[in-house]
Design an enzyme around this catalytic site. Structure first.
Site, PDB file in Angstrom:
ATOM      1  N   SER A 112     -41.801   2.034  -5.761  1.00 50.95           N
ATOM      2  CA  SER A 112     -43.013   1.941  -6.575  1.00 50.95           C
ATOM      3  C   SER A 112     -43.327   0.480  -6.910  1.00 50.95           C
ATOM      4  O   SER A 112     -43.494  -0.341  -6.007  1.00 50.95           O
ATOM      5  CB  SER A 112     -42.860   2.821  -7.816  1.00 50.95           C
ATOM      6  N   ASP A 165     -48.063  12.326  -3.706  1.00 55.79           N
ATOM      7  CA  ASP A 165     -47.743  11.374  -4.768  1.00 55.79           C
ATOM      8  C   ASP A 165     -48.925  11.266  -5.739  1.00 55.79           C
ATOM      9  O   ASP A 165     -49.989  10.779  -5.361  1.00 55.79           O
ATOM     10  CB  ASP A 165     -47.449  10.001  -4.145  1.00 55.79           C
ATOM     11  N   HIS A 197     -43.967  11.506  -6.432  1.00 51.02           N
ATOM     12  CA  HIS A 197     -43.589  10.112  -6.683  1.00 51.02           C
ATOM     13  C   HIS A 197     -42.097  10.041  -6.975  1.00 51.02           C
ATOM     14  O   HIS A 197     -41.660   9.866  -8.116  1.00 51.02           O
ATOM     15  CB  HIS A 197     -44.401   9.549  -7.851  1.00 51.02           C
TER      16      HIS A 197
END
Length: 232
Positions: A112, A165, A197
């Site tokens: 991320s 996601d 995610h």
């Protein structure tokens, strides 16, 4: 900044993985999973981001590599914060080089926001690295590329993203990969169906294979060279 979580190599160290966590996490969040998949000759460094206010979360303070103003791919970005975080990553790379690990034996990785930082740091570093593992992320300050790139176009990039996601949209990952492929020669973008995610066993298996591929043959060459030069 808190001290990084370090997983020492279990054999003679000839490679290093520096892996940056996602927003709100710490170095402990990824250290165990990475320890389970890295080659025995690889040291793993999992730094923890400084705690700072995050605009996206109404100014709430949390571990963050730089400020996130929006998750709109065309929105404003914290350029000074991104560049400061990049300088910290470059410092970690330099520390490993000073300890005897060449740049082309150092893998950068992240998840991320940490993956975004890994990509930006690798592209703006002036020595070829072993590769970049970029999970569920995007390329920050993308409008500056390819002009901002100073690294070799041959540095391999493994980008992975779940197509479910809800935080960093899959489309952002696709757009980043398309841009990277326009000026880097060795970019792999892999889709994980149904993944949100987060990571998965399949993804971690692929990360294991890719970091082994990037570093194992060189390790074998180093070993053979050492053996052939021994004096009895």
């Amino acid at each position: 900044m808190a001290a990084p979580v370090i997983v020492e190599a279990t054999a003679k160290q000839t490679a290093t993985l520096i892996f940056m966590h996602g927003l709100g996490d710490t170095g402990h969040g990824w250290s165990s999973a990475l320890a389970a998949i890295r080659p025995p000759f690889m040291k793993v460094i999992c730094p923890t981001a400084p705690t700072q206010p995050v605009s996206l979360n109404a100014g709430f303070r949390m571990p963050s590599w730089f400020d996130l103003k929006t998750l709109d791919i065309g929105g404003p970005e914290d350029e000074p914060g991104i560049q400061s975080a990049r300088d910290n990553v470059h410092g970690m790379i330099q520390k490993e080089i000073s300890a005897g690990i060449p740049a082309n034996r150092i893998v950068l990785g992240g998840f991320s926001q940490g993956g975004a930082l890994a990509l930006y740091s690798a592209l703006t570093y002036d020595q070829p690295l072993a590769g970049v593992v970029a999970l569920s992320c995007w390329l920050p300050l993308h409008k500056q590329f390819p002009g901002a790139k100073v690294n070799s176009e041959d540095v391999p990039i493994f980008q992975a993203h779940g197509d479910y996601d809800p935080v960093v949209p899959y489309k952002f990952g696709q757009l980043s990969a398309s841009l990277l492929k326009s000026f880097m020669k060795n970019v792999t973008f892999k889709t994980y169906n149904g993944l949100s995610h987060s990571s998965s066993d399949d993804e971690m298996d692929d990360v294991k294979d890719i970091i082994s591929k990037w570093t194992h043959w060189k390790s074998q060459n180093i070993t053979r060279k050492a053996q052939c030069c021994q004096i009895s």
